[in-house]
Write a protein that holds these residues in place. Structure first.
Motif, mmCIF file in Angstrom:
data_model
loop_
_atom_site.group_PDB
_atom_site.id
_atom_site.type_symbol
_atom_site.label_atom_id
_atom_site.label_comp_id
_atom_site.label_asym_id
_atom_site.label_seq_id
_atom_site.Cartn_x
_atom_site.Cartn_y
_atom_site.Cartn_z
ATOM 1 N N ALA A 118 7.017 3.846 -36.859
ATOM 2 C CA ALA A 118 6.563 5.217 -36.644
ATOM 3 C C ALA A 118 7.673 6.206 -36.996
ATOM 4 O O ALA A 118 7.410 7.279 -37.547
ATOM 5 N N ALA A 119 8.925 5.850 -36.675
ATOM 6 C CA ALA A 119 10.048 6.741 -36.997
ATOM 7 C C ALA A 119 10.160 6.927 -38.506
ATOM 8 O O ALA A 119 10.311 8.051 -38.995
ATOM 9 N N ILE A 120 10.063 5.805 -39.249
ATOM 10 C CA ILE A 120 10.136 5.904 -40.712
ATOM 11 C C ILE A 120 8.989 6.775 -41.225
ATOM 12 O O ILE A 120 9.182 7.682 -42.044
ATOM 13 N N ALA A 121 7.792 6.520 -40.693
ATOM 14 C CA ALA A 121 6.631 7.315 -41.106
ATOM 15 C C ALA A 121 6.853 8.784 -40.788
ATOM 16 O O ALA A 121 6.492 9.663 -41.579
ATOM 17 N N GLY A 122 7.458 9.058 -39.621
ATOM 18 C CA GLY A 122 7.707 10.436 -39.230
ATOM 19 C C GLY A 122 8.593 11.146 -40.231
ATOM 20 O O GLY A 122 8.306 12.279 -40.638
ATOM 21 N N VAL A 123 9.691 10.481 -40.643
ATOM 22 C CA VAL A 123 10.602 11.102 -41.600
ATOM 23 C C VAL A 123 9.898 11.331 -42.937
ATOM 24 O O VAL A 123 9.985 12.409 -43.526
ATOM 25 N N LEU A 124 9.142 10.323 -43.393
ATOM 26 C CA LEU A 124 8.451 10.461 -44.683
ATOM 27 C C LEU A 124 7.404 11.567 -44.631
ATOM 28 O O LEU A 124 7.291 12.381 -45.553
ATOM 29 N N LEU A 125 6.658 11.604 -43.530
ATOM 30 C CA LEU A 125 5.614 12.617 -43.372
ATOM 31 C C LEU A 125 6.215 14.015 -43.381
ATOM 32 O O LEU A 125 5.719 14.924 -44.043
ATOM 33 N N CYS A 126 7.317 14.171 -42.630
ATOM 34 C CA CYS A 126 7.931 15.495 -42.524
ATOM 35 C C CYS A 126 8.608 15.911 -43.821
ATOM 36 O O CYS A 126 8.758 17.100 -44.086
#
Lengths: 357, 290
Positions: B198-206
């Motif tokens: 989720a953290a990786i996804a968060g960075v990519l999404l942002c």
């Protein structure tokens, strides 16, 4: 006295609920006449009644029918906007505000019930978590469609569009009723506390008589064991649909009551968070327990107001209380511990609720 | 057309990474973890703070965000979900919602409701030209990260002892316990992996959509959950397929049908798929025995 004692348990529970509602009504009236009510609390009365009705409606699906619905705000939305359209188009022809409110609520309930049929027939083929996610999806679709809906009225009747107000093609005297993401503006406030309480009583009569009827018992039989019920000749889809559509129609009525309490109402009010909020009322009040739903919905609607002195921290406190109550009422160790203190698990919840106040 | 397809795959890859977290947790703990979307938001904020306030290089920021979210995942699981291991699924669902409220409001207190603009961490990487369309570096990295995560996770669940334990627990918790598998630890590890992803996804999404608010994670969370169900919840390739399809449908819906109705289109496709195949695209049907 003997007559009261000999009543069936379900009848007693039903009368208890009518009693609670009437008591609430009388207390509020006495306080209002004495001038003891603050304005912020007065403003909360109709939302409280609407949320109580919503909680009862959802409890019919979650508690009695045993299906998890995560999109009930969608039905509230359908009821709200159809109720608003109905009340605004009748503004000229029906003078009496109370009658207009009644018609708006009936139309809201009918259209939400229709939406319940359309959604229920495909959805109720699914089970468990898949059913939950599809109701969530339908709730989001309703919100999304309402966000793009433009409705206006002129001499020729109602005009609808999904593009903008200009494409409504109205005559010069036309009036925009619903304006896309802005929702309904300039709504005449028709909802009254007395009207709300009357609707709540009607809803209670409908739900409690349904639950204690042959149909209600069939619905609960399906909840407890679908295969056994089917083998005993209970038509599954029909009974699930009865519960679902009744619940949707009641939610629509609550939506109409809620919307007609405000001069503007936007579609994004009825989103996933609202659905979840109502589910929280139902679960905290006790799944399948109508009295619990009434009390939990009323208390938790007022709670954020009561926590106002904590300002920014109030939602944080709400979240922590929610988690703690769930653990306290569902964890085996905590239950055993409570029993060790000479109390039942149920008392712990009551105490938690009392501590919230 | 091509540009839309690439954008769709990129957005879908983010959904897929989030959906993996949902699907793994559901497969093993049989719970709908509605707080997962908010872990994404926390991941985004941690990366944002370490880049903007501490001046850390992006790689270190991503690492910090993964570490924080992994720990957060273990903490949430241990404090909120573990005491409810034998409770009804509805009780666990409400608790997850409580955790979600908690994370959103804690973020509101710490970072306020003001929108933060996420820095473009791949700004100095060159963009690629593909058949006349510019492909932003973040798009390439997202798709690449997705593929790597997919391969690593597949190897992890099939080759390692912990991965096999996870599959065993998801198949039959009771039997797994009898075989000497530590179910509680397996569930904790699952939460840790899901939250790290989720953290990786968060960075990519942002990076792709550079606005950061306490509610940033909510909608992608719901969409990714939809993606997980779409592909068949509990199935890792299903989450991947569901995520990418969902992203492509969303972008194409926006481009060709209606911007405002794109979410409705996504959910309508989900409903149609579930009606035709009630357990999702790659899900297994479990027959009920009497």
């Amino acid at each position: 006295m003997d007559k009261i004692r000999n009543l069936k348990k379900s009848t007693k529970a039903a009368f208890l609920n009518y009693g609670i509602v009437l008591l609430f009504f009388i207390v509020v009236q006495i306080l209002a006449n004495g001038g003891h009510l603050t304005n912020s609390f007065k403003g909360q009365l109709i939302p409280i009644v609407s949320y109580v009705i919503m909680a009862l409606a959802l409890n019919l699906v979650v508690g009695i029918s045993g299906e998890l619905s995560l999109g009930h705000a969608g039905f509230m939305s359908v009821g709200a906007f159809s109720g608003v359209i109905a009340s605004m188009t009748m503004a000229g022809s029906v003078g009496n505000g109370g009658l207009r409110l009644l018609i708006a609520i009936v139309i809201g309930a009918l259209l939400a019930g229709l939406a319940g049929v359309i959604i229920g027939i495909p959805v109720l083929r699914l089970n468990g978590d898949y059913l939950a996610i599809v109701t969530l999806a339908f709730g989001e679709i309703i919100k999304n469609v309402m966000n793009c809906l433009y409705v206006g009225v002129d001499g020729a009747g109602l005009h609808m569009s999904f593009k903008d107000t200009a494409s409504l093609n109205m005559a010069a005297d036309g009036k925009v009723l619903i304006n896309g993401p802005m929702g309904a503006t300039g709504v005449t406030k028709l909802s009254t506390f007395t009207g709300g309480i009357l609707l709540l009583l009607v809803v209670l009569i409908v739900i409690q008589n349904l639950v204690n009827s042959r149909t209600g018992r069939a619905i609960m039989a399906i909840r407890d064991n679908r295969i056994a019920a089917e083998a005993s000749g209970v038509p599954i889809t029909k009974h699930k649909l009865i519960a679902f559509v009744t619940s949707a129609a009641i939610a629509g009525a609550a939506g109409a009551l809620y919307a007609l309490n405000y001069s503007t109402i936007a579609p994004k009010k009825f989103d996933f968070n609202t659905s979840i909020l109502i589910l929280v009322f139902v679960v905290l009040g006790g799944i399948g327990n109508m009295t619990g739903s009434i009390i939990a919905a009323a208390l938790l609607t007022v709670l954020p107001e009561l926590l106002r002195k904590f300002a920014d921290y109030r939602m944080l406190i709400y979240a922590i209380v929610l988690i703690l109550v769930m653990i306290a009422t569902n964890n085996e160790k905590v239950r055993v511990f409570m029993r060790g203190l000479g109390k039942k698990g149920k008392d712990a919840e009551v105490k938690e609720e009392a501590a919230n106040e | 057309m091509l540009a839309n397809l690439i954008n769709g795959i990129s957005l879908g890859s983010v959904y897929a990474i989030i959906a993996l977290g949902y699907t793994m947790v559901y497969g093993i703990a049989k719970m709908l973890n509605f707080a997962h979307g908010d872990v994404i938001m926390v991941g985004g904020y941690v990366a944002f703070c370490s880049i903007t306030y501490l001046g850390w290089p992006p790689v270190l920021a991503v690492l910090a965000s993964v570490v924080v979210c992994t720990m957060l995942g273990i903490l949430i699981e241990g404090l909120a979900y573990k005491p409810l291991r034998n409770a009804t699924s509805l009780a666990v669902l409400i608790t997850a919602i409580g955790v979600s409220y908690f994370l959103q409001n804690a973020a509101l207190l710490i970072w306020t409701s003001n929108t933060k603009v996420f820095p473009n961490i791949f700004a100095n990487l060159p963009s690629l030209k593909l058949g006349g369309t510019q492909v932003a570096p973040v798009t390439l990295i997202t798709v690449f990260a997705n593929i790597v995560i997919m391969i690593v996770l597949t190897l992890f669940t099939t080759k390692t002892k912990m991965g096999k334990a996870m599959r065993a627990v998801s198949e039959d918790k009771g039997a797994a316990t009898l075989m000497g598998i530590n179910v509680n630890r397996t569930i904790s590890v699952t939460f840790a992996i899901g939250s790290g992803l989720a953290a990786i996804a968060g960075v990519l999404l942002c990076t792709a959509y550079p606005t950061l608010m306490p509610t940033t994670g909510a909608m992608p969370g719901i969409k990714a959950f939809t993606a997980a169900v779409f592909g068949g919840i509990g199935s890792i390739p299903g989450a991947m397929l569901g995520g990418i399809l969902l992203g492509v449908i969303e972008i194409f819906g926006k481009a060709y049908i209606s911007t405002q109705l794109s979410d409705a289109i996504v959910f309508a496709v989900l409903i149609i798929v579930l009606l035709v195949k009630p357990t999702g695209l790659l899900g297994h049907k479990v027959n009920e025995k009497v």
